[in-house]
Design a protein around this motif. Structure first.
Motif: not given
Length: 152
Positions: A133-144
């Protein structure tokens, strides 16, 4: 205490397992748990980074790690994306409570070892999630969130 062992191969994440089937997990998301992307990130360095960090401070002994290796427990880790919570979830493998009756491993002789192994694998799984989560994931949550939530 440092655990001086080779970094194991990252697990193959099984897309057929619904994370809600685990006793310790509740995921509110659609069926896209991003396991393919997480597998790629694990192979691209997140697994090794997390393992090195964990092993540098691990309370597990090399003898206990040998049991983990013999039982191939590392391959049973599962990681998945929980879009609702905007986090990486995980399921850590462990030695069952009835390990004595089932004769799980000939070198396993005490509850202290079982506890150390299970706690160590849980700590490692959590660290893998944090590194992802802190160093590799670049996507954002799609949940609104719905517009009609109360203001606090």
């Amino acid at each position: 205490m440092t655990l001086d062992v080779e970094t194991p191969t990252p697990p193959m994440l099984k897309s057929a397992v619904d994370p809600n089937e685990y006793d310790d997990t509740t995921v509110s998301a659609d069926d896209d748990y991003r396991r393919d992307q997480l597998s790629t990130l694990l192979r691209e360095g997140a697994w090794e980074d997390a393992f090195e960090e964990w092993a540098a401070d691990a309370s597990m002994t090399e003898e206990e790690w040998d049991i983990v290796t013999d039982l191939d427990l590392v391959s049973r880790f599962d990681f998945f994306w929980d879009d609702f919570a905007d986090r990486v979830g995980y399921h850590a493998p462990g030695i069952p409570e009835d390990w004595k009756e089932r004769e799980v491993h000939p070198e396993l002789s005490s509850w202290k070892e079982v506890s150390s192994i299970n706690a160590g694998l849980t700590e490692f799984g959590q660290l893998v999630c944090e590194v992802l989560k802190e160093e590799y994931i670049t996507w954002e949550s799609e949940y609104e969130a719905p517009d009609d939530l109360p203001d606090f």
